[in-house]
Design an enzyme around this catalytic site. Structure first.
Site, mmCIF file in Angstrom:
data_model
loop_
_atom_site.group_PDB
_atom_site.id
_atom_site.type_symbol
_atom_site.label_atom_id
_atom_site.label_comp_id
_atom_site.label_asym_id
_atom_site.label_seq_id
_atom_site.Cartn_x
_atom_site.Cartn_y
_atom_site.Cartn_z
ATOM 1 N N ILE A 253 0.879 -1.163 0.000
ATOM 2 C CA ILE A 253 0.000 0.000 0.000
ATOM 3 C C ILE A 253 0.921 1.219 0.000
ATOM 4 O O ILE A 253 1.851 1.303 0.805
ATOM 5 C CB ILE A 253 -0.960 -0.001 1.215
ATOM 6 C CG1 ILE A 253 -1.836 1.259 1.229
ATOM 7 C CG2 ILE A 253 -0.234 -0.165 2.530
ATOM 8 C CD1 ILE A 253 -2.927 1.231 2.298
ATOM 9 N N SER A 254 0.721 2.127 -0.933
ATOM 10 C CA SER A 254 1.624 3.272 -1.097
ATOM 11 C C SER A 254 1.635 4.163 0.138
ATOM 12 O O SER A 254 0.658 4.236 0.891
ATOM 13 C CB SER A 254 1.213 4.108 -2.310
ATOM 14 O OG SER A 254 1.378 3.390 -3.508
ATOM 15 N N ALA A 255 2.744 4.872 0.329
ATOM 16 C CA ALA A 255 2.850 5.845 1.415
ATOM 17 C C ALA A 255 1.827 6.959 1.202
ATOM 18 O O ALA A 255 1.569 7.356 0.060
ATOM 19 C CB ALA A 255 4.260 6.421 1.464
#
Length: 205
Positions: A55-57
């Protein structure tokens, strides 16, 4: 915790619009991470999912959402659904008025994301598809915006062709020993390409 994160992103200049700020505050990131990482949901860092996905930052989600210039009524294609978090933020950024189509190549992730989005009330605004995102999603094209959440070897022509005239694509591209995030705007049969920043994403499969 969400407010502190959003305040930090605003102070750092990543968050520029009230629309994206409200979107980040509206989506509970802890509902899109694996149970063992819930306590880290509001740290500004990517977190592991499964099947070699992340999950992207939050800062990257915010930046990509800002770059597509969200507004109500937009039709958005996301390539790389992951857990569904980025799609949910996009849905909030267009005030749930419009449509977010998201494509995931890993079947297990597509199912996981669909369950997350349905549980949190995004069904009808966000639609999840299990297919090869490099080919886009011709059925609902053209799109106002396309967000690619994995690094491509080059900009896929199939995706460019599915943008509306004036449409925006945000995509990380492998270059040399790193990756560059590009904002691509379609102008008729041509595109304008602008490098935004260096990034680190999982490869586009």
């Amino acid at each position: 915790m969400a407010k502190k994160l959003v305040d930090d992103l605003e102070r750092e200049g990543v968050l520029k619009s009230e629309r994206v700020k409200k979107a980040l505050l509206s989506v509970p990131r802890e509902e899109f991470v694996m149970p063992e990482y819930r306590m880290m949901a509001y740290e500004d860092r990517p977190l592991p999912l499964f099947a070699d996905a992340t999950i992207s930052a939050p800062h990257m989600v915010a930046m990509m959402c800002e770059l597509i210039e969200p507004r109500p009524g937009m039709s958005i294609l996301e390539v790389g659904t992951g857990s569904g978090y980025h799609a949910a933020v996009c849905a909030e950024a267009i005030e749930r008025r419009g449509k977010v189509y998201t494509v995931e190549i890993v079947k297990g992730l597509a199912i996981y994301a669909a369950q997350n989005l349905e549980r949190l009330g995004y069904w009808g605004v966000v639609e999840v598809f299990h297919s090869d995102g490099k080919r886009g999603l011709e059925k609902f094209a053209p799109y106002d915006a396309i967000i690619v959440t994995a690094a491509a070897a080059s900009i896929p022509s199939a995706l460019v062709n599915q943008l509306k005239d004036g449409g925006i694509m945000v995509i990380p591209v492998e270059e040399g020993f790193g990756q560059v995030l590009y904002k691509v705007v379609r102008r008729g049969e041509k595109t304008e390409k602008k490098a935004v920043t260096y990034v680190l994403f999982v490869p586009l499969r």
